[in-house]
Enzyme design. Structure first.
Site, short mmCIF file in Angstrom:
data_model
loop_
_atom_site.label_atom_id
_atom_site.label_comp_id
_atom_site.label_asym_id
_atom_site.label_seq_id
_atom_site.Cartn_x
_atom_site.Cartn_y
_atom_site.Cartn_z
N GLU A 1 14.97 67.40 22.28
CA GLU A 1 15.21 68.39 21.23
C GLU A 1 14.53 67.96 19.92
O GLU A 1 14.58 66.79 19.53
CB GLU A 1 16.71 68.53 21.03
CG GLU A 1 17.13 69.69 20.16
CD GLU A 1 18.65 69.90 20.17
OE1 GLU A 1 19.10 70.93 19.66
OE2 GLU A 1 19.37 69.03 20.70
N LYS B 1 17.46 78.34 19.53
CA LYS B 1 18.75 77.91 20.06
C LYS B 1 19.82 78.93 19.69
O LYS B 1 19.89 79.39 18.54
CB LYS B 1 19.11 76.53 19.49
CG LYS B 1 20.26 75.82 20.19
CD LYS B 1 20.38 74.38 19.69
CE LYS B 1 21.46 73.61 20.42
NZ LYS B 1 21.54 72.20 19.97
N CYS C 1 20.45 71.86 24.84
CA CYS C 1 21.51 70.90 24.56
C CYS C 1 22.91 71.50 24.60
O CYS C 1 23.49 71.67 25.67
CB CYS C 1 21.25 70.20 23.23
SG CYS C 1 22.24 68.70 22.99
N PRO D 1 27.46 36.55 9.25
CA PRO D 1 28.53 35.60 8.98
C PRO D 1 29.33 35.38 10.27
O PRO D 1 30.01 36.29 10.74
CB PRO D 1 29.37 36.29 7.91
CG PRO D 1 28.47 37.33 7.31
CD PRO D 1 27.60 37.77 8.44
N LEU D 2 29.21 34.19 10.85
CA LEU D 2 29.82 33.89 12.15
C LEU D 2 31.12 33.13 11.91
O LEU D 2 31.11 31.94 11.58
CB LEU D 2 28.85 33.08 13.00
CG LEU D 2 29.19 32.87 14.48
CD1 LEU D 2 29.35 34.20 15.20
CD2 LEU D 2 28.10 32.05 15.15
N SER D 3 32.25 33.81 12.09
CA SER D 3 33.53 33.25 11.67
C SER D 3 34.21 32.39 12.73
O SER D 3 35.16 31.66 12.43
CB SER D 3 34.49 34.38 11.30
OG SER D 3 34.85 35.13 12.46
N GLY D 4 33.77 32.51 13.97
CA GLY D 4 34.48 31.84 15.05
C GLY D 4 35.51 32.72 15.71
O GLY D 4 36.20 32.30 16.64
N GLY D 5 35.63 33.99 15.24
CA GLY D 5 36.52 34.96 15.85
C GLY D 5 35.79 35.85 16.82
O GLY D 5 34.55 35.82 16.91
N ILE D 6 36.54 36.69 17.53
CA ILE D 6 35.95 37.45 18.62
C ILE D 6 35.04 38.56 18.13
O ILE D 6 34.08 38.93 18.82
CB ILE D 6 37.06 37.99 19.55
CG1 ILE D 6 36.47 38.33 20.92
CG2 ILE D 6 37.77 39.19 18.91
CD1 ILE D 6 37.50 38.52 21.99
N ASP D 7 35.28 39.13 16.94
CA ASP D 7 34.45 40.23 16.47
C ASP D 7 33.04 39.76 16.12
O ASP D 7 32.05 40.36 16.57
CB ASP D 7 35.10 40.90 15.26
CG ASP D 7 36.37 41.64 15.64
OD1 ASP D 7 36.45 42.16 16.77
OD2 ASP D 7 37.30 41.70 14.81
N SER D 8 32.93 38.73 15.31
CA SER D 8 31.59 38.22 15.00
C SER D 8 30.94 37.61 16.23
O SER D 8 29.72 37.65 16.39
CB SER D 8 31.65 37.20 13.85
OG SER D 8 32.41 36.07 14.21
#
Length: 710
Positions: free
Chosen positions: A44, A113, A174, A352-359
């Site tokens: 499209e 359309k 579509c 920023p890598l925090s050590g948690g599961i999201d990052s």
């Protein structure tokens, strides 16, 4: 007699990239012809790109689309093949989303359309008007630049079909496939045998099966050939268009394209015998309905899609392929990140890598992107290799090929652990080991001196020294001290993103990645302008539940044993001091579990429940494990926190859209940000109802906190 029909799809078009879009359209036509195709269909609005948004209101967008169409019409590549091409057209001072059917430097039909996508992520009626004159056409006077190529002054404009020597072609766009009375039904009853559908359909977890079911159903009862083209890639916004071109015959899939790919052009082909359509349509009931069908105007053209070649076998039917949700998370955001990186002309990403599961999930998705780049490079994909060289700062004469994902990750991905006195050795260790496992350029720092400087400034000016709650401070003090750390991380992130390439003797800067999941955004469990404030966020539309499943999948599929430690860790912001009796916990802070948040989110957005409606549904769903009063308390807490934190969504980082209950204020979830957060009338009605309802919980289960989610 066989028809070789080619669907040129998964064009990775870019909004307003007219020159690049032109090259990709021509390349798809060239490949289609090379494979013997007689019909080519593209996605499209492919000439200008689907995601132009308010640029569709500019005359320039329409003008440049005509200029590109003139080049396509004049090209030798577009000869001897029917092409279905998309662009905006202004007819009688009204702008329409159109398909233009061309053949041998002539325009056969401009088909506007009729049913526009106008909910969720889509605002087509802001830019276009639906064509309301069904089965009618008018004369459209062509711009002079087109007249000079085609020799035509005017062409048919409207709802018609194209009749060739050997078959009949009808166009569907579509959203029209998703409407209850889709145009293909009446077209098919009037003898149309081949349906084209050009789409701009975005990826959403677990959505593909709905699309494929509708495409198969379109010809299962009706009979016919359905050619579905969809854009693939990020064309300039939060959406990733996930390709998956399809060709179906009489309700059976006979060809399917990739759903996630780094390719700019992908062509899907199938050979069909048109007699199979006619034999499928011999049912008497179908014949009776067809005999009563209203007539479509036929644009007659003296050419055939088929030839007299024998010995060519029709394409066999196949079972469609579906990715599991964990694979979708691994591939969709990764492809989106690659498009964003190569088109933004930056030198990589900073997280920023925090050590948690999201990052951790965000970092793993970037690593998945690097794996896709390495796979493409090993296959000799010149476009990917060229982009990778430029992004990683290689000179023009470089022979570098990014065949190793970990090595390439070290060039373009930068991670940083920003610790304070409240951080634990566990999170610091996990961040470092993950960075080593995926190969990112990692920085480990303590920011206590920066935090202390801000606290000292405040105390010097005010004469007051705030304390954490565990040290006797108030809730206001406790929250302010947490937010100092969170917001300073954002400042430090942008400093390092701008200067790390310079530190490494390179030029340019890095894009900062955010890592707030959809559930935290919904609840407002983030600090405004903290390190969740970034340039883009690949997991902002993904639930915590799905992210955990993705990490478990990536642990084995990507050979990353370190991911196990992220799965077993308790989610924590680490913004308060750790004591012998207290460790900060995300779910305890929020007052609800991530599983509950997913349920609240779906009821609020997908099932369109207000506070009272949500309560009545959950009384039925959770009534065996929670009392009506307990359910009422949970619902009221959710809506109170959602309402008072809604203002945070006005500044939320643009995130990859993957979930149907995304709270993205800027595009998907159009709701106010100033609420009567106590909802006095609604909550009062909930309380009154809860007191009247019987408690259906069984003994020993009434205190259960998490009803769970599948």
């Amino acid at each position: 007699m066989g028809h070789l029909i080619t669907l040129a799809t998964s064009l990775n078009q870019w909004a307003l990239d007219f020159e690049g879009n032109y090259r990709r359209v021509l390349e798809s036509i060239r490949i289609a012809k090379q494979r013997g195709a007689s019909l080519r269909v593209g996605p499209e609005l492919e000439i200008c790109g689907y995601g132009c948004l308010d640029h569709f209101l500019e005359g320039d967008t329409v003008l440049h689309s005509w200029e590109i169409l003139a080049l396509i019409l004049a090209s030798d590549e577009a000869l001897d093949i029917v092409c279905d091409i998309g662009m905006p057209v202004i007819h009688k001072n009204v702008t329409y989303n159109c398909r233009i059917i061309i053949h041998n430097r002539k325009i056969l039909l401009i088909r506007p359309k009729m049913w526009l996508a106008n909910d969720g992520n889509y605002r087509e009626m802001r830019y276009f008007t639906p064509w309301a004159k069904h089965r009618q056409t008018e004369e459209h006077y062509l711009p002079r630049i087109i007249q000079q190529v085609t020799g035509q002054v005017k062409v048919p404009f409207g709802d018609a079909v194209v009749s060739t020597v050997d078959t009949c072609i009808g166009v569907e766009l579509c959203e029209e496939l998703f409407t209850p009375a889709s145009p293909h039904i009446l077209m098919g009853l009037d003898g149309v045998e081949i349906f084209t559908n050009s789409s701009g359909s975005h990826h959403e977890l677990r959505k593909l099966n709905t699309r494929i079911d509708l495409i198969r159903e379109a010809t299962q009862k009706l009979g016919g050939v359905y050619l579905y083209a969809n854009q693939q890639g990020c064309d300039g916004d939060r959406l990733y268009y996930d390709g998956c071109a399809l060709i179906a015959l009489n309700g059976k899939v006979i060809a399917q394209g990739s759903q996630f790919s780094l390719n700019d052009v992908e062509v899907v082909t199938a050979t069909i015998d048109i007699e199979d359509v006619r034999s499928h349509r011999t049912a008497r009931s179908r014949g009776m309905q067809a005999a009563q069908a209203e007539r479509y105007q036929r644009i007659e053209v003296p050419f055939a899609l088929s030839d007299d070649t024998f010995g060519r076998a029709p394409t066999a039917k196949m079972e469609p392929h579906f990715h599991i949700p964990e694979e979708e998370i691994a591939l969709g955001p990764a492809c989106w990140l690659w498009d964003y990186l190569r088109r933004s002309r930056t030198q990589g990403y900073f997280l920023p890598l925090s050590g948690g599961i999201d990052s951790c999930a965000t970092a793993t998705i970037v690593y998945s992107m690097c794996r896709l780049v390495a796979d493409a490079a090993n296959r000799g994909d010149i476009a990917v290799i060229t982009d990778a060289r430029r992004i990683s700062g290689e000179p023009e004469d470089s022979t570098y090929v990014p065949v190793d994902a970990k090595e390439f990750c070290g060039r373009i991905f930068h991670t940083c652990y920003m610790g304070t006195q409240n951080s634990s050795a566990d999170t610091r260790g996990r961040a470092k080991e993950l960075a080593q496992s995926i190969g990112s350029y990692h920085v480990d720092l303590n920011m206590d001196t920066v935090v202390s400087a801000v606290q000292t400034l405040f105390s010097t000016i005010t004469g007051c020294k705030p304390r954490f709650k565990v040290h006797g401070g108030s809730s206001a003090e406790n929250l302010a001290l947490q937010n100092i750390q969170a917001r300073l991380r954002m400042v430090i992130a942008y400093l390092f993103a701008q200067l790390l390439p310079w530190v490494r003797s390179r030029t340019g800067g890095l894009l900062v990645l955010g890592s707030a999941n959809v559930d935290e955004s919904l609840r407002g469990y983030l600090t405004k302008y903290d390190c969740s404030s970034a340039d883009i966020n690949p997991i902002g539309g993904i639930s915590k539940t799905d992210l955990k499943k993705f990490i478990a999948y990536a642990q084995g599929s990507f050979d990353l044993p370190i991911l196990e430690s992220f799965l077993t860790a308790v989610p924590t912001a680490e913004l308060e001091p750790i004591t012998e009796t207290y460790v900060q916990s995300d779910e305890a802070d929020m007052g609800m579990t991530y599983n509950e948040l997913s349920i609240f989110g779906r009821l609020r957005k997908v099932e369109k429940c207000g506070p009272y409606g949500m309560f009545t549904k959950l009384v039925n769903e959770w009534g065996s494990t929670l009392s009506p009063v307990q359910i009422a308390a949970k619902v009221k807490l959710f809506f109170f926190e959602y309402a008072r934190n809604r203002h945070k969504m006005t500044t939320i980082t643009p995130a990859y859209h993957a979930e149907s209950y995304s709270p993205d204020d800027n595009r998907y979830d159009l709701r106010p940000f100033l609420y009567p957060a106590s909802f006095p009338y609604q909550f009062g009605k909930i309380d009154a109802t809860a007191k009247k309802l019987p408690d259906r919980t069984t003994e020993g289960t009434s205190s259960r906190e998490d009803p769970g989610v599948d």
